[in-house]
Write an enzyme that holds these catalytic residues in place. Structure first.
Site, PDB file in Angstrom:
ATOM      1  CG  ASN A 208      -0.237  -0.232   2.500  1.00  0.00           C
ATOM      2  OD1 ASN A 208       0.680   0.618   2.974  1.00  0.00           O
ATOM      3  ND2 ASN A 208      -0.634  -1.396   2.999  1.00  0.00           N
ATOM      4  CG  ASP A 274      -6.898  -5.459   6.336  1.00  0.00           C
ATOM      5  OD1 ASP A 274      -6.619  -5.168   7.422  1.00  0.00           O
ATOM      6  OD2 ASP A 274      -7.974  -4.414   5.780  1.00  0.00           O
ATOM      7  CE  LYS A 347     -10.825   0.426  11.088  1.00  0.00           C
ATOM      8  NZ  LYS A 347      -9.966   0.922   9.855  1.00  0.00           N
ATOM      9  CE  LYS A 351      -8.480  -2.939  14.095  1.00  0.00           C
ATOM     10  NZ  LYS A 351      -7.578  -3.546  12.982  1.00  0.00           N
TER      11      LYS A 351
HETATM   12  N1  CTP Z   1      -3.868  -3.769  12.074  1.00  0.00           N
HETATM   13  C1  CTP Z   1      -3.103  -4.610  12.614  1.00  0.00           C
HETATM   14  N2  CTP Z   1      -3.166  -5.614  11.962  1.00  0.00           N
HETATM   15  C2  CTP Z   1      -3.884  -5.927  10.782  1.00  0.00           C
HETATM   16  C3  CTP Z   1      -4.665  -4.926  10.233  1.00  0.00           C
HETATM   17  C4  CTP Z   1      -4.531  -3.553  10.906  1.00  0.00           C
HETATM   18  O1  CTP Z   1      -2.533  -4.826  13.654  1.00  0.00           O
HETATM   19  N3  CTP Z   1      -3.978  -7.118  10.207  1.00  0.00           N
HETATM   20  C5  CTP Z   1      -3.835  -2.194  12.793  1.00  0.00           C
HETATM   21  C6  CTP Z   1      -3.057  -1.230  12.059  1.00  0.00           C
HETATM   22  O2  CTP Z   1      -1.589  -1.049  12.424  1.00  0.00           O
HETATM   23  C7  CTP Z   1      -3.786   0.024  12.868  1.00  0.00           C
HETATM   24  C8  CTP Z   1      -5.034  -0.337  13.027  1.00  0.00           C
HETATM   25  O3  CTP Z   1      -5.066  -1.870  13.222  1.00  0.00           O
HETATM   26  O4  CTP Z   1      -3.141   0.567  14.050  1.00  0.00           O
HETATM   27  C9  CTP Z   1      -6.134  -0.183  12.108  1.00  0.00           C
HETATM   28  O5  CTP Z   1      -5.789  -0.310  10.818  1.00  0.00           O
HETATM   29  P1  CTP Z   1      -7.014  -0.201   9.601  1.00  0.00           P
HETATM   30  O6  CTP Z   1      -6.203  -0.617   8.228  1.00  0.00           O
HETATM   31  O7  CTP Z   1      -7.418   1.202   9.711  1.00  0.00           O
HETATM   32  O8  CTP Z   1      -7.885  -1.194  10.363  1.00  0.00           O
HETATM   33  P2  CTP Z   1      -8.531  -2.427   9.806  1.00  0.00           P
HETATM   34  O9  CTP Z   1      -8.733  -3.246  11.018  1.00  0.00           O
HETATM   35  O10 CTP Z   1      -7.583  -3.118   8.765  1.00  0.00           O
HETATM   36  O11 CTP Z   1      -9.793  -2.363   9.135  1.00  0.00           O
HETATM   37  P3  CTP Z   1     -10.380  -1.818   7.562  1.00  0.00           P
HETATM   38  O12 CTP Z   1      -9.046  -1.990   6.725  1.00  0.00           O
HETATM   39  O13 CTP Z   1     -11.508  -2.565   7.191  1.00  0.00           O
HETATM   40  O14 CTP Z   1     -10.756  -0.429   7.644  1.00  0.00           O
END
Ligand code: CTP
Length: 406
Positions: A208, A274, A347, A351
């Protein structure tokens, strides 16, 4: 706030030396004490008398004119709260990077262990010289901050990058560095940065746009605030603290969990993918006859959510060496392109982290790849605070102050 702070200014032999006279006045007007060391060449551009009058102090240039029992290079570095070298020539930068101490200024720099800022100024070709850039990286890796020169008309007749950055920038950088509180002294802060890289085959990957700049700014600020920093990153930056370079989400998870038990703060600023490719191909995937290709993806573990679960679980027995009580503060970031607050609230709940820093990535002027950011901090009790748009460095500091004092 500069009142009564001790600023040691090193001036080297460049035409921009004359500009430093105004800066000395500004520091003095703000209540700081200023002492000046000149290299022999600096005094070809500006006079000792001018500098003496402006700083209201003696100007130091020779190594062998001690005022008291301590050698000058030691007493000056003991005296100073901060050292600024401006303008810094390629020659002086090179000497400091290599540990050469052949005049008073380079000797002080060699003995100096507090915050040092340098503002280079030189001809644009010299600036681009590979060894100059390498030396600057060496200094950065030692925690020395440098303020890049700006583009413009140069005294040597060239037009390009090399002129001393604005005095306002230098003043602000010194002011900011002097006002770092050591709030994180003795605390271990683990920070992740950059976008993870999920390999498809030996030559291709999914990733990304995350530049890692926000995570880097947080790590640098935490370090300046006295923390023991562990920086887990997919991008390689020169840093003066422990750096662990990882690629994939799985590698990042392993590295974070290794540090978690002994951490006081974990800040997940990385953009973790993800999903990853279910089966990485060992060989390069060849182009087939079909017009489409399907990659099967599997979900990556959620590093942040898993850490928050771990925090709630009972301590392992026996406790790992150096393990802290279960009071590690866990901070997540969230990148959203729409409904920022709504998504962020959901979120933080999902989390289970202590704080969530929400970023609006639909705006081009902030967030990914930009040097500025504007964020909203949510905490687990439902409080919401907005930090106005500012350079990532300032935002980083505010975030750290916020999470360490709430
Ligand atoms: N994060 C993580 N592990 C993952 C995905 C995200 O630890 N597999 C952490 C990121 O480092 C960040 C937070 O979760 O601190 C939120 O990341 P974000 O990408 O906004 O959220 P997602 O849980 O991936 O949700 P979405 O992509 O559906 O918005």
């Amino acid at each position: 706030m500069m009142q009564n702070k001790h600023i040691l200014i090193g001036i080297t032999g460049g035409i921009a030396a004359y500009k430093i006279c105004s800066l000395i006045r500004d520091f003095k007007k703000s209540g700081a004490e200023v002492k000046i060391i000149c290299t022999p060449n600096a005094l070809n551009f500006v006079t000792k008398l001018t500098l003496q009058n402006l700083s209201q102090n003696e100007v130091y240039e020779g190594e062998f004119t001690p005022q008291n029992w301590k050698p000058e290079h030691i007493s000056l570095s003991d005296w100073a709260d901060i050292m600024l070298i401006a303008p810094a020539t390629a020659n002086t930068i090179g000497k400091i990077a290599q540990g050469i101490a052949d005049n008073l200024l380079t000797s002080v720099a060699c003995a100096f262990s507090k915050k040092m800022i340098i503002a280079p100024a030189m001809n644009c070709n010299m600036w681009q010289n590979e060894s100059v850039q390498k030396n600057l990286k060496t200094l950065q890796a030692r925690g020395i901050e440098y303020l890049p020169p700006e583009e413009g008309f140069l005294a040597c007749g060239y037009n390009g990058k090399g002129r001393l950055c604005s005095l306002k920038k230098i003043y602000n950088a010194v002011d900011e560095a002097l006002n770092y509180s050591e709030t994180l002294k003795g605390e271990k802060v683990v920070i992740t940065a950059g976008g993870t890289i999920e390999e498809i085959d030996p030559v291709r990957y999914i990733s990304n746009y995350s530049s890692g700049k926000m995570g880097l700014a947080l790590a640098k600020s935490a370090y300046d605030m006295g923390a023991e920093v562990v920086f887990i990153t997919t991008k390689d930056f020169e840093v003066p603290f422990k750096k662990v370079i990882v690629k994939s989400a799985l590698e990042m998870k392993e590295a974070v969990e290794k540090e978690f038990e002994t951490a006081d703060y974990v800040i997940m600023a990385a953009a973790v993918a993800d999903y990853r490719v279910k089966e990485q191909s060992e060989q390069k995937i060849k182009k087939g006859d079909e017009d489409t290709i399907t990659l099967e993806l599997v979900k990556n573990p959620d590093i942040l959510a898993d850490l928050c679960q771990k925090k709630l679980a009972p301590h392992p027995y026996p406790l790992p060496k150096g393990a802290r009580e279960r009071n590690c503060i866990i901070v997540g970031f969230c990148a959203e392109s729409e409904n920022l607050l709504e998504n962020a609230k959901a979120k933080i709940e999902k989390k289970g982290c202590d704080f969530l820093i929400a970023n609006d990535i639909s705006r081009k002027d902030i967030g990914f790849n930009s040097d500025e950011n504007e964020v909203t901090i949510l905490d687990k009790n439902g409080n919401i605070t907005k930090l106005e748009k500012a350079p990532k460095k300032i935002i980083a500091r505010k975030i750290l102050e916020w999470i360490s004092t709430k």
